[in-house]
Design a protein around this motif. Structure first.
Motif, mmCIF file in Angstrom:
data_model
loop_
_atom_site.group_PDB
_atom_site.id
_atom_site.type_symbol
_atom_site.label_atom_id
_atom_site.label_comp_id
_atom_site.label_asym_id
_atom_site.label_seq_id
_atom_site.Cartn_x
_atom_site.Cartn_y
_atom_site.Cartn_z
ATOM 1 N N VAL A 303 -17.205 -17.468 66.381
ATOM 2 C CA VAL A 303 -16.378 -17.932 65.265
ATOM 3 C C VAL A 303 -16.063 -19.409 65.502
ATOM 4 N N THR A 304 -16.437 -20.251 64.571
ATOM 5 C CA THR A 304 -16.246 -21.689 64.708
ATOM 6 C C THR A 304 -15.538 -22.231 63.475
ATOM 7 N N GLY A 305 -15.144 -23.498 63.573
ATOM 8 C CA GLY A 305 -14.529 -24.168 62.441
ATOM 9 C C GLY A 305 -13.037 -23.956 62.381
ATOM 10 N N ASP A 306 -12.486 -24.083 61.169
ATOM 11 C CA ASP A 306 -11.055 -23.995 60.938
ATOM 12 C C ASP A 306 -10.609 -22.531 61.047
ATOM 13 N N ARG A 342 -18.447 -19.239 60.312
ATOM 14 C CA ARG A 342 -17.932 -20.610 60.299
ATOM 15 C C ARG A 342 -17.043 -20.801 59.074
ATOM 16 N N VAL A 343 -15.829 -21.299 59.307
ATOM 17 C CA VAL A 343 -14.882 -21.593 58.233
ATOM 18 C C VAL A 343 -14.715 -23.108 58.151
ATOM 19 N N THR A 344 -14.971 -23.664 56.976
ATOM 20 C CA THR A 344 -14.868 -25.102 56.753
ATOM 21 C C THR A 344 -13.855 -25.355 55.644
ATOM 22 N N LEU A 352 -16.635 -20.316 53.615
ATOM 23 C CA LEU A 352 -16.886 -19.380 54.716
ATOM 24 C C LEU A 352 -18.376 -19.075 54.746
ATOM 25 N N ARG A 353 -19.006 -19.281 55.904
ATOM 26 C CA ARG A 353 -20.434 -18.998 56.062
ATOM 27 C C ARG A 353 -20.619 -17.984 57.184
ATOM 28 N N VAL A 354 -21.414 -16.974 56.901
ATOM 29 C CA VAL A 354 -21.754 -15.948 57.889
ATOM 30 C C VAL A 354 -23.278 -15.904 57.991
ATOM 31 N N GLU A 355 -23.776 -16.043 59.217
ATOM 32 C CA GLU A 355 -25.222 -16.081 59.450
ATOM 33 C C GLU A 355 -25.556 -15.187 60.630
ATOM 34 N N ASN A 356 -26.595 -14.363 60.465
ATOM 35 C CA ASN A 356 -27.036 -13.507 61.570
ATOM 36 C C ASN A 356 -28.555 -13.451 61.590
ATOM 37 N N ASP A 357 -29.105 -13.211 62.775
ATOM 38 C CA ASP A 357 -30.552 -13.155 62.933
ATOM 39 C C ASP A 357 -31.019 -11.699 62.933
ATOM 40 N N GLY A 358 -32.341 -11.502 62.933
ATOM 41 C CA GLY A 358 -32.904 -10.159 62.994
ATOM 42 C C GLY A 358 -32.481 -9.292 61.838
ATOM 43 N N ALA A 359 -32.171 -9.899 60.707
ATOM 44 C CA ALA A 359 -31.643 -9.126 59.587
ATOM 45 C C ALA A 359 -32.506 -9.288 58.355
ATOM 46 N N ALA A 360 -33.826 -9.233 58.559
ATOM 47 C CA ALA A 360 -34.719 -9.366 57.406
ATOM 48 C C ALA A 360 -34.523 -8.241 56.419
ATOM 49 N N ALA A 361 -34.126 -7.063 56.950
ATOM 50 C CA ALA A 361 -33.917 -5.907 56.076
ATOM 51 C C ALA A 361 -32.478 -5.788 55.628
ATOM 52 N N ALA A 362 -31.668 -6.765 55.980
ATOM 53 C CA ALA A 362 -30.240 -6.663 55.676
ATOM 54 C C ALA A 362 -29.960 -7.142 54.276
ATOM 55 N N VAL A 363 -30.374 -6.388 53.295
ATOM 56 C CA VAL A 363 -30.100 -6.725 51.908
ATOM 57 C C VAL A 363 -28.652 -6.432 51.606
ATOM 58 N N ALA A 364 -28.180 -6.958 50.510
ATOM 59 C CA ALA A 364 -26.780 -6.757 50.161
ATOM 60 C C ALA A 364 -26.514 -5.289 49.929
ATOM 61 N N ALA A 365 -25.387 -4.823 50.474
ATOM 62 C CA ALA A 365 -25.018 -3.426 50.298
ATOM 63 C C ALA A 365 -24.596 -3.208 48.865
#
Length: 441
Positions: A303-306, A342-344, A352-365
């Motif tokens: 968790v980074t940023g503000d 990351r919160v800016t 607010l930005r959320v980024e994760n790897d290995g989630a090619a199949a992680a479509v929106a629920a």
């Protein structure tokens, strides 16, 4: 989520056990390697092929192999002693010490009959203490081990000097014997130390997961206390007021009891909301909770940023919901290893930005039938503040979720709060100067 977390934990522990087994096997193989390379090599050209020298050389080789067997037998106990899991029984060193003294005596006898010469004698002197010191290096501190190594070197040198070894050969015995002890110190002890650090890190991971669960339980308990404690206090005061009014024969007592009934029903609904997780979310709490839960599930969350503490309450609540839903999607979809939140905050907007790897199949629920759930519910919450939500896989194979809320309208909404004197229960106010609670009609 629990199954994935358990599976990751089992994989990490299985990997640790394989590394631990490899380290133990390597240390166990060292004395055998030294015995074959340093004790067996002189038979080719350095030992005189006569009955007495050959007999002494074979006896010395057998003593070295017996030392290797005892070293392998004692190594697990010494390893556990170094890691702090158990205490090594000192009586198990009696046989290895006796074999070491026998080996030194056989080596001195072989040198005394002039059965070995040159580098062959030095190799045998180098191998003599190896099996014992491989075990001993894990049992005592480094300083004590070096003192014992010097004493052992002096013992070997003195025995060979008594057997008639002189000159440069005797002088070379000292560095050779000491070199063997130092070689064990710099190879065996760091390996055991690295394993101890890895096991401590594994234990810390387990403790961290348990603390994350405990922290979430405490947070849930605090929420329940806030809801029930506040509303029960209001109900108690309202009931006391109704009793006083009823004793005076005033009809307002009925209105107060109706208000008590309404607050009780509202409290029941709030408890349901707490259990279902549909209360207003706090951004700081949700960031800490998401990091703890994801780390406990084996996902490296940063968790980074503000921190978002200075944002208006509506913005914090909306972004807190985004963090909660994003963490849920990370756990449910794909197989990420790392996640960055990351919160800016700028003068115009909070992002607010959320980024994760290995989630090619992680479509929106998909949004469920329950209001406020899924990404569709998040867009509705953000839309009330003129905010936007973007989610989907990026070109680099990572999954991105970005929520943005302009602060101009959000600040206006934050200023339109409850009037002064409002108590947390809906519709319950404190009349200034009266000290009594009165229902808002």
């Amino acid at each position: 989520m629990r199954v994935r977390g358990w599976w990751r934990s089992w994989q990490e522990r299985n990997k640790m056990e394989r590394i631990d087994l490899y380290s133990r096997f390597t240390i166990s193989a060292l004395p055998w390697f030294f015995a074959v390379a340093w004790q067996g090599a002189p038979f080719q050209s350095h030992i005189r092929h006569e009955p007495v020298p050959l007999a002494l050389g074979v006896a010395l080789l057998l003593a070295s192999l017996a030392q290797c067997l005892l070293s392998n037998r004692n190594l697990p106990a010494s390893y556990e002693h170094y890691l702090g899991f158990s205490v090594f029984p000192e009586r198990r060193l009696i046989a290895p010490v006796a074999l070491l003294l026998l080996a030194i005596g056989l080596l001195a006898g072989l040198a005394g009959v002039d059965g070995v010469h040159g580098s062959g004698l030095l190799l045998m002197a180098l191998n003599a203490p190896m099996a014992l010191v491989i075990t001993r290096v894990l049992l005592v501190p480094v300083r004590r081990f070096m003192i014992e190594s010097l004493a052992l070197t002096a013992l070997i040198t003195g025995a060979l000097a008594a057997a008639g070894v002189r000159g440069g050969t005797l002088a070379a015995v000292v560095p050779c014997s000491l070199f063997g002890c130092v070689l064990v110190l710099v190879s065996v002890r760091p390996s055991a130390w690295s394993m101890s650090v890895m096991w401590q890190a594994e234990e810390a991971r387990d403790v961290q997961a348990r603390l994350a669960v405990a922290e979430e339980r405490l947070r849930f308990g605090r929420d329940m206390h806030d809801v029930l404690g506040r509303n029960l206090a209001v109900i108690a005061l309202k009931s006391e007021l109704a009793v006083e009014l009823a004793q005076r024969g005033r009809p307002e007592a009925v209105d107060q009891m109706v208000e008590v009934q309404r607050i009780a029903r509202a409290s029941q609904q709030e408890v349901r909301d707490v259990v279902r997780g549909y209360r207003e979310a706090d951004l700081t709490t949700e960031l800490a909770g998401a990091k703890g839960v994801l780390n406990a599930a084996g996902i490296d969350c940063t968790v980074t940023g503000d921190s978002g503490e200075r944002l208006p309450a509506p913005v914090q609540s909306a972004l807190g919901w985004v963090v909660r839903e994003a963490a849920t999607n990370v756990l449910r979809h794909g197989d990420p290893r790392a996640c960055v939140i990351r919160v800016t905050t700028t003068t115009d907007a909070a992002v607010l930005r959320v980024e994760n790897d290995g989630a090619a199949a992680a479509v929106a629920a998909p949004a469920s039938d329950t209001p406020g759930s899924g990404l569709a519910g998040l867009r509705e919450r953000l839309g009330a503040l003129d905010g936007t939500l973007e989610a989907g896989p990026a070109k680099n194979g990572r999954f991105h979720l970005t929520a943005s809320i302009p602060l101009t309208k959000a600040e206006g909404c934050g200023k339109q709060g409850m009037p002064p004197g409002t108590v947390g229960a809906p519709g319950v106010m404190v009349r200034p100067g009266s000290g009594l609670l009165e229902g808002r009609r």
